[in-house]
Motif scaffolding. Structure first.
Motif, PDB file in Angstrom:
ATOM      1  N   VAL A 184       2.064  -6.359 103.698  1.00 34.91           N
ATOM      2  CA  VAL A 184       0.627  -6.998 104.053  1.00 34.91           C
ATOM      3  C   VAL A 184       0.558  -7.953 104.916  1.00 34.91           C
ATOM      4  O   VAL A 184       1.278  -8.727 105.363  1.00 34.91           O
ATOM      5  CB  VAL A 184      -0.098  -7.592 102.907  1.00 34.91           C
ATOM      6  N   VAL A 185      -0.715  -8.208 105.715  1.00 29.57           N
ATOM      7  CA  VAL A 185      -0.930  -9.252 106.874  1.00 29.57           C
ATOM      8  C   VAL A 185      -2.262  -9.989 106.440  1.00 29.57           C
ATOM      9  O   VAL A 185      -3.160  -9.390 105.957  1.00 29.57           O
ATOM     10  CB  VAL A 185      -1.251  -8.629 108.397  1.00 29.57           C
ATOM     11  N   GLU A 186      -2.121 -11.262 106.156  1.00 28.72           N
ATOM     12  CA  GLU A 186      -3.045 -12.071 105.878  1.00 28.72           C
ATOM     13  C   GLU A 186      -3.644 -12.715 106.910  1.00 28.72           C
ATOM     14  O   GLU A 186      -2.655 -13.600 107.497  1.00 28.72           O
ATOM     15  CB  GLU A 186      -2.884 -12.889 104.687  1.00 28.72           C
ATOM     16  N   LEU A 187      -4.610 -12.727 107.425  1.00 29.19           N
ATOM     17  CA  LEU A 187      -5.177 -13.428 108.729  1.00 29.19           C
ATOM     18  C   LEU A 187      -5.842 -14.650 108.176  1.00 29.19           C
ATOM     19  O   LEU A 187      -6.803 -14.830 106.935  1.00 29.19           O
ATOM     20  CB  LEU A 187      -6.362 -12.767 109.294  1.00 29.19           C
ATOM     21  N   GLY A 188      -5.743 -15.771 108.838  1.00 30.83           N
ATOM     22  CA  GLY A 188      -6.413 -17.091 108.504  1.00 30.83           C
ATOM     23  C   GLY A 188      -7.642 -17.206 108.467  1.00 30.83           C
ATOM     24  O   GLY A 188      -8.646 -16.220 109.055  1.00 30.83           O
ATOM     25  N   GLU A 189      -8.632 -18.331 108.293  1.00 27.93           N
ATOM     26  CA  GLU A 189      -9.715 -18.589 108.406  1.00 27.93           C
ATOM     27  C   GLU A 189     -10.229 -18.969 109.569  1.00 27.93           C
ATOM     28  O   GLU A 189      -9.689 -19.577 110.525  1.00 27.93           O
ATOM     29  CB  GLU A 189     -10.419 -19.646 107.175  1.00 27.93           C
ATOM     30  N   HIS A 190     -11.378 -18.584 110.091  1.00 29.68           N
ATOM     31  CA  HIS A 190     -12.389 -18.893 111.119  1.00 29.68           C
ATOM     32  C   HIS A 190     -11.628 -18.570 112.511  1.00 29.68           C
ATOM     33  O   HIS A 190     -11.489 -19.073 113.421  1.00 29.68           O
ATOM     34  CB  HIS A 190     -12.530 -20.478 111.315  1.00 29.68           C
ATOM     35  N   LEU A 191     -10.955 -17.222 112.437  1.00 33.34           N
ATOM     36  CA  LEU A 191     -10.201 -16.838 113.383  1.00 33.34           C
ATOM     37  C   LEU A 191     -10.926 -16.118 114.647  1.00 33.34           C
ATOM     38  O   LEU A 191     -11.837 -15.340 114.093  1.00 33.34           O
ATOM     39  CB  LEU A 191      -9.176 -15.710 113.163  1.00 33.34           C
ATOM     40  N   GLU A 192     -10.755 -16.591 115.812  1.00 30.91           N
ATOM     41  CA  GLU A 192     -11.766 -15.831 116.679  1.00 30.91           C
ATOM     42  C   GLU A 192     -10.670 -15.316 117.851  1.00 30.91           C
ATOM     43  O   GLU A 192     -10.157 -16.153 118.822  1.00 30.91           O
ATOM     44  CB  GLU A 192     -12.847 -16.823 117.301  1.00 30.91           C
ATOM     45  N   ILE A 193     -10.561 -13.948 117.818  1.00 31.33           N
ATOM     46  CA  ILE A 193      -9.187 -13.457 118.487  1.00 31.33           C
ATOM     47  C   ILE A 193      -9.733 -12.778 119.756  1.00 31.33           C
ATOM     48  O   ILE A 193     -10.650 -12.072 119.830  1.00 31.33           O
ATOM     49  CB  ILE A 193      -8.593 -12.493 117.692  1.00 31.33           C
ATOM     50  N   GLY A 194      -9.242 -12.956 120.823  1.00 28.29           N
ATOM     51  CA  GLY A 194      -9.282 -12.379 122.042  1.00 28.29           C
ATOM     52  C   GLY A 194      -7.944 -11.438 122.269  1.00 28.29           C
ATOM     53  O   GLY A 194      -6.860 -12.026 122.308  1.00 28.29           O
ATOM     54  N   TYR A 195      -8.033  -9.952 122.747  1.00 21.77           N
ATOM     55  CA  TYR A 195      -7.086  -9.208 122.587  1.00 21.77           C
ATOM     56  C   TYR A 195      -7.042  -8.535 123.931  1.00 21.77           C
ATOM     57  O   TYR A 195      -7.855  -7.909 124.386  1.00 21.77           O
ATOM     58  CB  TYR A 195      -7.183  -8.302 121.662  1.00 21.77           C
ATOM     59  N   PHE A 196      -5.831  -8.777 124.728  1.00 21.63           N
ATOM     60  CA  PHE A 196      -5.706  -7.968 126.119  1.00 21.63           C
ATOM     61  C   PHE A 196      -4.732  -7.037 125.784  1.00 21.63           C
ATOM     62  O   PHE A 196      -3.472  -7.245 125.530  1.00 21.63           O
ATOM     63  CB  PHE A 196      -5.088  -9.129 126.875  1.00 21.63           C
ATOM     64  N   GLU A 197      -5.193  -5.615 125.819  1.00 22.28           N
ATOM     65  CA  GLU A 197      -4.048  -4.508 125.566  1.00 22.28           C
ATOM     66  C   GLU A 197      -3.327  -4.322 126.784  1.00 22.28           C
ATOM     67  O   GLU A 197      -3.958  -4.446 128.003  1.00 22.28           O
ATOM     68  CB  GLU A 197      -4.948  -3.172 125.158  1.00 22.28           C
ATOM     69  N   GLN A 198      -2.085  -3.728 126.547  1.00 23.87           N
ATOM     70  CA  GLN A 198      -1.246  -3.548 127.657  1.00 23.87           C
ATOM     71  C   GLN A 198      -1.970  -2.215 128.488  1.00 23.87           C
ATOM     72  O   GLN A 198      -1.795  -2.266 129.585  1.00 23.87           O
ATOM     73  CB  GLN A 198       0.112  -2.885 127.096  1.00 23.87           C
ATOM     74  N   GLU A 199      -2.298  -1.184 127.883  1.00 22.67           N
ATOM     75  CA  GLU A 199      -3.095  -0.058 128.681  1.00 22.67           C
ATOM     76  C   GLU A 199      -4.041   0.291 127.747  1.00 22.67           C
ATOM     77  O   GLU A 199      -4.268   0.406 126.852  1.00 22.67           O
ATOM     78  CB  GLU A 199      -2.022   0.958 128.824  1.00 22.67           C
ATOM     79  N   LEU A 200      -4.990   0.719 128.902  1.00 20.99           N
ATOM     80  CA  LEU A 200      -6.464   1.371 127.985  1.00 20.99           C
ATOM     81  C   LEU A 200      -6.420   2.866 128.340  1.00 20.99           C
ATOM     82  O   LEU A 200      -5.821   3.299 129.292  1.00 20.99           O
ATOM     83  CB  LEU A 200      -7.693   0.842 128.940  1.00 20.99           C
ATOM     84  N   LYS A 201      -6.751   3.552 127.430  1.00 18.76           N
ATOM     85  CA  LYS A 201      -6.832   5.050 127.502  1.00 18.76           C
ATOM     86  C   LYS A 201      -7.679   5.855 128.446  1.00 18.76           C
ATOM     87  O   LYS A 201      -7.513   6.753 129.010  1.00 18.76           O
ATOM     88  CB  LYS A 201      -7.268   5.573 125.898  1.00 18.76           C
ATOM     89  N   THR A 202      -8.730   5.016 129.011  1.00 19.48           N
ATOM     90  CA  THR A 202      -9.568   5.643 129.797  1.00 19.48           C
ATOM     91  C   THR A 202     -10.092   4.605 130.487  1.00 19.48           C
ATOM     92  O   THR A 202     -10.269   3.401 130.565  1.00 19.48           O
ATOM     93  CB  THR A 202     -10.706   6.326 128.859  1.00 19.48           C
ATOM     94  N   ASP A 203     -10.571   5.204 132.007  1.00 20.36           N
ATOM     95  CA  ASP A 203     -11.052   4.236 132.822  1.00 20.36           C
ATOM     96  C   ASP A 203     -12.587   4.130 132.795  1.00 20.36           C
ATOM     97  O   ASP A 203     -13.161   5.369 132.389  1.00 20.36           O
ATOM     98  CB  ASP A 203     -10.731   4.966 134.130  1.00 20.36           C
ATOM     99  N   SER A 204     -13.344   2.922 132.879  1.00 21.19           N
ATOM    100  CA  SER A 204     -14.773   2.955 132.859  1.00 21.19           C
ATOM    101  C   SER A 204     -15.395   3.257 133.939  1.00 21.19           C
ATOM    102  O   SER A 204     -14.706   3.224 135.074  1.00 21.19           O
ATOM    103  CB  SER A 204     -15.000   1.480 132.603  1.00 21.19           C
ATOM    104  N   ASN A 205     -16.536   4.062 133.611  1.00 25.55           N
ATOM    105  CA  ASN A 205     -17.200   4.529 134.905  1.00 25.55           C
ATOM    106  C   ASN A 205     -18.317   3.452 135.430  1.00 25.55           C
ATOM    107  O   ASN A 205     -19.085   3.818 136.261  1.00 25.55           O
ATOM    108  CB  ASN A 205     -18.117   6.075 134.567  1.00 25.55           C
ATOM    109  N   ASN A 206     -18.508   2.306 134.542  1.00 23.70           N
ATOM    110  CA  ASN A 206     -19.244   1.548 135.080  1.00 23.70           C
ATOM    111  C   ASN A 206     -19.030   0.593 136.263  1.00 23.70           C
ATOM    112  O   ASN A 206     -17.607   0.898 136.602  1.00 23.70           O
ATOM    113  CB  ASN A 206     -19.283   0.236 133.796  1.00 23.70           C
ATOM    114  N   THR A 207     -19.951  -0.010 136.810  1.00 20.31           N
ATOM    115  CA  THR A 207     -19.499  -1.016 137.914  1.00 20.31           C
ATOM    116  C   THR A 207     -18.906  -2.163 137.156  1.00 20.31           C
ATOM    117  O   THR A 207     -19.262  -2.409 136.041  1.00 20.31           O
ATOM    118  CB  THR A 207     -20.728  -1.258 138.846  1.00 20.31           C
ATOM    119  N   CYS A 208     -18.171  -2.877 138.081  1.00 18.06           N
ATOM    120  CA  CYS A 208     -17.730  -4.289 137.319  1.00 18.06           C
ATOM    121  C   CYS A 208     -18.837  -5.123 136.710  1.00 18.06           C
ATOM    122  O   CYS A 208     -18.980  -5.461 135.676  1.00 18.06           O
ATOM    123  CB  CYS A 208     -17.110  -5.194 138.247  1.00 18.06           C
TER     124      CYS A 208
END
Length: 518
Positions: free
Chosen positions: A380-404
């Motif tokens: 099991v994994v137990e996360l702590g309290e009041h966590l605000e996580i920012g996650y940067f993935e190594q690779e994204l599956k699809t490219d966005s069609n939006n402008t920046c």
């Protein structure tokens, strides 16, 4: 001998010019480092010289009978083929030659003496080519390169369709090296390699007898393998003999010379204008004033290049979390089979931890298991309290069609347009980048858009999986400083110890708990 000659090349996307009348030559034996900030056109140049993209103007000429090998991370790998099958295709031209040679052997019984002599001469030449190109030890060569790049870690009999983006890139690189082309074209080959495999590739390129063009933001690696730098900046390509350090020295010296000449010329212009203004109305001195004006009109004005936006990364911080950010109890990670022994890990508030170890041991899998993105095999994994996580993935599956602009606005709808533009500019993106679609940006520019999202989210734990892939040297330095200043906690994977050595408080070596055998 010129292997590649590029003349008067111009290209752009919409109203954004990438190259303006540039020329380039690649000579036998040159080991070229192609450098420049994110978005200056390095990958675009590679796509044009490999005929994947048509330039707006100019000519691209390769020498005849030159075999060119390009590390194309978008190449299609056929489902059902194993890694070994793909690597063997590097020798397909030799298999075809063997088939042709065997056909000639079968024909010998049917020909006269004169034709037999010609066939013997031709098959002898073929035999020499097969021998000189390691045809009779293909499996040994496949094993050697596969081991050097760590492909044996996930099994040479594995279906290529099951591979991650990073693993695919390693397979394509191994195939390319096995082909031994006359020219290697390598676009960020170290992005998905760990330290040991980068060292193997470094040794390989240092003794590589043919020419290559290398794009890399890994400066120590670049410095160790190139003997010539081509610098892309302001729509031009400039040649500098030597390595990256020598380029920096000469480039800075040229910059200072131009600035000194600019200041001298501006002083002269001011004096001439002042003389003309004071004397043009005076009959006695008007002819001298006209002479000074003509000099002004004919003068070639020195212009300093406009300062490009420099990235200034900083991360917003959320409220203080509990003492323990996460704790694992007998956690076993993996997919179809375990990648780890039972793990009992604890991360406390304020720690900044780098996950190290060879590719394929499960570092990314561990991050995703902790975050709950993939199920654990056990424990099991137990996360702590009041966590605000920012996650940067190594690779994204699809490219966005939006402008920046749309991409960031969609994530932060409460921001106004000025605030969104300012946020993207702080990441080093220009107005033209900001208004472009994300999918047409370079890899480094896309990474900056993703970092912009992280910067504008309040976090107390940053989970970063290879955040420096594709970032230019300056952006990496600024990111390193911002992570060092960040008061929250950091858990990161990076193949660049030079990047994280001044950031982290701890290093967790995944080779201590992996089930992989080394």
């Amino acid at each position: 001998m010129s292997l590649l000659t590029v003349k008067n090349l111009s290209h752009g996307f919409g109203d954004r010019s990438i190259f303006d009348n540039v020329s380039f030559r690649l000579l036998q034996g040159e080991h070229i480092g192609l450098i420049g900030a994110n978005g200056e056109g390095k990958s675009t140049f590679m796509n044009m010289i490999t005929n994947k993209l048509e330039p707006d103007a100019g000519t691209i000429n390769w020498a005849k009978k030159i075999r060119v090998g390009y590390l194309d991370q978008h190449a299609v790998l056929k489902q059902g083929m194993t890694i070994r099958d793909v690597l063997r295709t590097a020798f397909q031209y030799l298999y075809d030659m063997e088939t042709e040679m065997n056909g000639l052997f079968a024909k010998m019984a049917e020909v006269d003496a004169d034709e037999l002599g010609l066939i013997l001469e031709e098959t002898g030449q073929m035999q020499d080519i097969l021998t000189n190109n390691d045809f009779y030890i293909i499996d040994a060569k496949v094993e050697e390169v596969a081991n050097g790049l760590g492909l044996d870690e996930f099994g040479l009999e594995r279906d290529v369709n099951d591979l991650s983006g990073g693993q695919r890139t390693k397979v394509l690189l191994a195939k390319l090296l096995l082909e031994k082309p006359d020219i290697l074209l390598l676009d960020e080959p170290t992005n998905y390699l760990d330290v040991a495999h980068i060292e193997w590739l470094r040794n390989y390129l240092q003794v590589y007898e043919h020419a290559f063009i290398l794009i890399s933001h890994d400066i120590p690696f670049l410095n160790s393998v190139v003997n010539l730098i081509y610098h892309m900046e302001n729509q031009q390509i400039t040649r500098y003999p030597g390595d990256y350090d020598e380029f920096l020295r000469v480039h800075e010296m040229k910059k200072q010379q131009i600035e000194a000449a600019y200041k001298k010329q501006q002083k002269e212009i001011a004096n001439l204008k002042d003389f003309v203004a004071r004397n043009k109305a005076n009959a006695a001195t008007s002819r001298m004033a006209m002479s000074r004006q003509k000099k002004l009109d004919k003068m070639d004005i020195i212009e300093l290049e406009a300062e490009k936006p420099r990235p200034q990364f900083s991360f917003k911080e959320a409220r203080t979390p509990g003492r323990y950010l996460f704790e694992t109890t007998d956690l076993v990670i993996g997919y179809d089979e375990p990648l780890s022994k039972p793990l009992n890990l604890v991360m406390e508030r304020g720690r900044k931890i780098a996950l190290s170890g060879a590719n394929g041991i499960g570092k990314t899998t561990l991050l995703k298991s902790i975050l709950g993105e993939i199920p654990a095999i056990g424990g099991v994994v137990e996360l702590g309290e009041h966590l605000e996580i920012g996650y940067f993935e190594q690779e994204l599956k699809t490219d966005s069609n939006n402008t920046c602009l749309e991409e960031i606005w969609g994530e932060f709808p409460y921001m106004n347009q000025y605030e969104v533009r300012a946020a993207l500019a702080r990441c080093g993106l220009t107005t033209k980048h900001i208004e472009s679609k994300v999918k047409v940006l370079s890899g480094g520019e896309k990474a900056k858009v993703r970092l912009c999202k992280l910067m504008n989210k309040e976090t107390n734990l940053l989970v970063l999986d290879e955040p420096t892939n594709h970032l230019d040297h300056e952006a990496k330095e600024k990111l390193s400083r911002s992570l060092k200043a960040y008061q929250g906690s950091v858990l990161l994977i990076s193949h660049e110890p030079a990047f994280y050595k001044d950031i982290v408080t701890d290093i967790w070596n995944g080779e201590n708990w992996t089930t992989k055998i080394f």
